[in-house]
Design a protein around this motif. Structure first.
Motif, mmCIF file in Angstrom:
data_model
loop_
_atom_site.group_PDB
_atom_site.id
_atom_site.type_symbol
_atom_site.label_atom_id
_atom_site.label_comp_id
_atom_site.label_asym_id
_atom_site.label_seq_id
_atom_site.Cartn_x
_atom_site.Cartn_y
_atom_site.Cartn_z
ATOM 1 N N ALA A 81 0.846 -1.191 0.000
ATOM 2 C CA ALA A 81 0.000 0.000 0.000
ATOM 3 C C ALA A 81 0.884 1.245 0.000
ATOM 4 O O ALA A 81 2.049 1.197 0.401
ATOM 5 C CB ALA A 81 -0.897 0.008 1.234
ATOM 6 N N THR A 82 0.293 2.354 -0.487
ATOM 7 C CA THR A 82 0.993 3.639 -0.580
ATOM 8 C C THR A 82 0.220 4.663 0.230
ATOM 9 O O THR A 82 -0.966 4.881 -0.031
ATOM 10 C CB THR A 82 1.040 4.093 -2.055
ATOM 11 O OG1 THR A 82 1.685 3.084 -2.833
ATOM 12 C CG2 THR A 82 1.778 5.411 -2.217
ATOM 13 N N LEU A 83 0.856 5.285 1.191
ATOM 14 C CA LEU A 83 0.182 6.306 2.003
ATOM 15 C C LEU A 83 0.784 7.673 1.697
ATOM 16 O O LEU A 83 1.998 7.850 1.767
ATOM 17 C CB LEU A 83 0.351 6.007 3.496
ATOM 18 C CG LEU A 83 -0.080 4.627 3.994
ATOM 19 C CD1 LEU A 83 0.005 4.581 5.531
ATOM 20 C CD2 LEU A 83 -1.469 4.251 3.533
ATOM 21 N N VAL A 116 -8.729 -0.542 8.100
ATOM 22 C CA VAL A 116 -8.008 -1.537 7.304
ATOM 23 C C VAL A 116 -7.751 -0.956 5.917
ATOM 24 O O VAL A 116 -8.669 -0.435 5.279
ATOM 25 C CB VAL A 116 -8.829 -2.844 7.176
ATOM 26 C CG1 VAL A 116 -8.138 -3.837 6.247
ATOM 27 C CG2 VAL A 116 -9.049 -3.468 8.557
ATOM 28 N N ILE A 117 -6.512 -1.045 5.451
ATOM 29 C CA ILE A 117 -6.145 -0.582 4.116
ATOM 30 C C ILE A 117 -5.806 -1.811 3.283
ATOM 31 O O ILE A 117 -4.974 -2.633 3.687
ATOM 32 C CB ILE A 117 -4.915 0.358 4.172
ATOM 33 C CG1 ILE A 117 -5.140 1.503 5.169
ATOM 34 C CG2 ILE A 117 -4.554 0.850 2.790
ATOM 35 C CD1 ILE A 117 -6.333 2.381 4.864
ATOM 36 N N ALA A 127 -4.404 -4.328 0.300
ATOM 37 C CA ALA A 127 -3.118 -4.477 -0.379
ATOM 38 C C ALA A 127 -3.110 -3.627 -1.648
ATOM 39 O O ALA A 127 -4.090 -3.576 -2.394
ATOM 40 C CB ALA A 127 -2.887 -5.940 -0.732
ATOM 41 N N GLY A 128 -2.039 -2.935 -1.881
ATOM 42 C CA GLY A 128 -1.878 -2.164 -3.110
ATOM 43 C C GLY A 128 -2.691 -0.881 -3.172
ATOM 44 O O GLY A 128 -2.662 -0.175 -4.185
ATOM 45 N N ALA A 129 -3.428 -0.536 -2.124
ATOM 46 C CA ALA A 129 -4.228 0.691 -2.133
ATOM 47 C C ALA A 129 -3.315 1.921 -2.100
ATOM 48 O O ALA A 129 -2.200 1.862 -1.579
ATOM 49 C CB ALA A 129 -5.168 0.714 -0.930
ATOM 50 N N VAL A 130 -3.836 3.016 -2.672
ATOM 51 C CA VAL A 130 -3.114 4.292 -2.657
ATOM 52 C C VAL A 130 -3.987 5.272 -1.868
ATOM 53 O O VAL A 130 -5.031 5.710 -2.357
ATOM 54 C CB VAL A 130 -2.852 4.799 -4.085
ATOM 55 C CG1 VAL A 130 -2.176 6.161 -4.062
ATOM 56 C CG2 VAL A 130 -1.992 3.790 -4.849
ATOM 57 N N GLY A 144 -8.083 0.247 -3.431
ATOM 58 C CA GLY A 144 -8.023 0.811 -4.780
ATOM 59 C C GLY A 144 -7.075 1.983 -4.932
ATOM 60 O O GLY A 144 -6.389 2.397 -4.004
ATOM 61 N N ASN A 145 -7.057 2.531 -6.160
ATOM 62 C CA ASN A 145 -6.179 3.642 -6.519
ATOM 63 C C ASN A 145 -6.976 4.625 -7.357
ATOM 64 O O ASN A 145 -7.287 4.320 -8.500
ATOM 65 C CB ASN A 145 -4.963 3.117 -7.306
ATOM 66 C CG ASN A 145 -4.013 4.225 -7.702
ATOM 67 O OD1 ASN A 145 -4.251 5.397 -7.450
ATOM 68 N ND2 ASN A 145 -2.926 3.849 -8.346
ATOM 69 N N PRO A 146 -7.371 5.795 -6.847
ATOM 70 C CA PRO A 146 -7.135 6.221 -5.470
ATOM 71 C C PRO A 146 -8.002 5.434 -4.499
ATOM 72 O O PRO A 146 -9.056 4.917 -4.882
ATOM 73 C CB PRO A 146 -7.547 7.697 -5.501
ATOM 74 C CG PRO A 146 -8.588 7.774 -6.569
ATOM 75 C CD PRO A 146 -8.148 6.788 -7.614
ATOM 76 N N ARG A 199 -10.675 4.185 -1.982
ATOM 77 C CA ARG A 199 -12.066 4.566 -1.660
ATOM 78 C C ARG A 199 -12.565 3.653 -0.557
ATOM 79 O O ARG A 199 -12.106 2.514 -0.420
ATOM 80 C CB ARG A 199 -12.949 4.477 -2.898
ATOM 81 C CG ARG A 199 -13.033 3.101 -3.450
ATOM 82 C CD ARG A 199 -13.816 2.956 -4.739
ATOM 83 N NE ARG A 199 -13.963 1.536 -4.994
ATOM 84 C CZ ARG A 199 -13.009 0.750 -5.465
ATOM 85 N NH1 ARG A 199 -11.834 1.242 -5.789
ATOM 86 N NH2 ARG A 199 -13.215 -0.552 -5.620
#
Lengths: 230, 230, 230
Positions: free
Chosen positions: B191-193, B204-205, B207-210, B223-225, B227
């Protein structure tokens, strides 16, 4: 300085300040770098090259917070003929590197892992415990290969890919299962694979994709969440 | 060979070629690996295990291009009882590792960082300066923990997560603020914060979420971005 | 202990157990860390600081599976005045670090790479072969800079960015081409750049973006796949 239980073959070049612990076996024509550390019981075949500052045969360690304590089987690290290990790599006990395997600088491989002939573990790649990697596999620089994962022969994994094995993130109440990547599949750079997904034979995962479901053989998945291309 | 200002407790095992600089204090029952480097003023409690080739107590360094020069407070590295530091880890001065903390192989922790009891810093994880990490936190292999970040107790961060603290990327004209991750939140792998996002308690975030916006307590973002899931 | 072919300047501080191989040249006022390894032919300018356990001047290595065998030109590693190299970094032969370059701890730079004045290569960043990096570039912690890539002056690359140069992932049947990042562009953390994409001057790539197409000068791209903001 070398312990009497150590066996060293012919034409072995030992770097300066290399540390060889007890019961190590080193074959013929092996090169060991400066400041390399070969821990007890490690077995090294002929023609192997070990980089400077590499640590071979490290025992598993832990703290009491860890949900899952490492298993210690007593099995040594075995490195077969012609393998190459880079500078500052760290490889644990109970690992098998088959003939001709290449492990890049700063890569690390934990216990209970086997890596098939001629496979490549890129620089700074991290391989967790209980994982099986086939023959002629390429795992590029900076990949994270989780525990409890299976990678079949001739798979290609691009740089910085990330995998996981823990659906409930640290709850410790569920069996761990990493991804299963079937023969000849290709994974693009910085892709993310969720726990237990199956990537079919010769499937292709696009760079940066986030794979949440199985991908059938021969199909291509891209995006976040990953979807199949028609 | 050991400087007269160094104090070493009982039952300490020193690896071959370990370097201990002046004014170091080492408690009882400590194990120090081969080629480990304990730099001046470092304080090590009882029962601590230091891996081969680890560097403890490094001073901050820089070049003139850096927008933000490191602060040098003079405070030493302090490692409390029962902590474990892996092979080839690099830990700076002005760091506190509380009791039972685990730092994996090849991890690095910069200056002005405190890490609470029993927390885990995974292999090859990088922790930047001015960051606070609570108790019983898990930061898995390969994570990047930026500067000026707060991680509360019992947070779980999966492998390869990335964070940032610099909204204007190198302009140096804005206060730096890393993400704030509240108690018990879980972050999926890779994930990217973004800078200054707040991840609420037990959020909870995926996997791979931005994650570009705050995530409320107990909610899940993917998701990316990113939601929120309903 | 030092070979007779080695030339060492004035006021050089050599760490304990540092290894200096034949034909090395070290300028005045250089500091070399404990257990550092300076391999043969390496040339180090004045005022350079080399961290503990760094490896300088490593020769390229390979196994027979690699589609592309490394070129060995015989050129040495050259480090110009005032450069700083971190702890446990690994830098190959045939690399040029210009004046004042900063290389972080655990970073690695492969052969046939030149890095311009005052640029920063972050901790644990990996730079592959045949890549050119301009002046005053910032490459932050954990970035992966692929082979055959061009990074112009004053580019900023946030932490953990990933790049690739191999459109067909290991087939070896196509010219390799990494991304081309033009002057002053900024790349957000954990972004993914596909092979051969061109990022225009002063363009901005959002954190976590997956860039599959060229981004014009001054434009901003975000998302997966990356799309231009209006």
């Amino acid at each position: 300085m070398i312990h009497e239980t150590v066996k060293i073959g012919k034409n072995v070049v030992l770097g300066e300040h290399a540390v060889i612990e007890e019961n190590v076996v080193i074959g013929d024509n092996v090169t060991i770098g400066h400041h390399a550390i070969i821990k007890k019981d490690t077995q090294i075949g002929s023609g192997v090259k070990i980089g400077d500052l590499a640590v071979l045969g490290k025992a598993a360690s832990s703290n009491k917070k860890m949900a899952r304590q490492p298993k210690r089987t007593g099995a040594p690290l075995r490195i077969e003929d012609g393998a190459v290990v880079g500078a500052s790599a760290v490889i644990y006990r109970d690992v098998l590197l088959e003939q001709g395997v290449f492990v890049g600088d700063m890569a690390s491989i934990r216990e209970n892992v086997a890596i098939g002939r001629e496979s490549i573990i890129g620089r700074n790649a991290m391989v967790e415990n209980n994982t099986r990697i086939g023959k002629r596999v390429t795992i590029q620089t900076g990949c994270y290969i989780t525990a409890d994962m299976t990678i079949e022969d001739e798979v290609f994994i691009g740089p910085c890919c990330s995998t996981s094995n823990d659906k409930y993130m640290g709850m410790g109440n569920y069996p761990y299962q990493g991804p299963i990547i079937k023969k000849g599949a290709k994974i693009g750079n910085n892709a993310t694979l969720l726990p237990a997904v199956v990537i079919g034979e010769h499937a292709v995962i696009g760079a940066g994709a986030v794979v949440t479901k199985d991908v059938p053989a021969g199909k291509t998945a891209v995006g976040n969440p990953g979807r199949l291309l028609k």
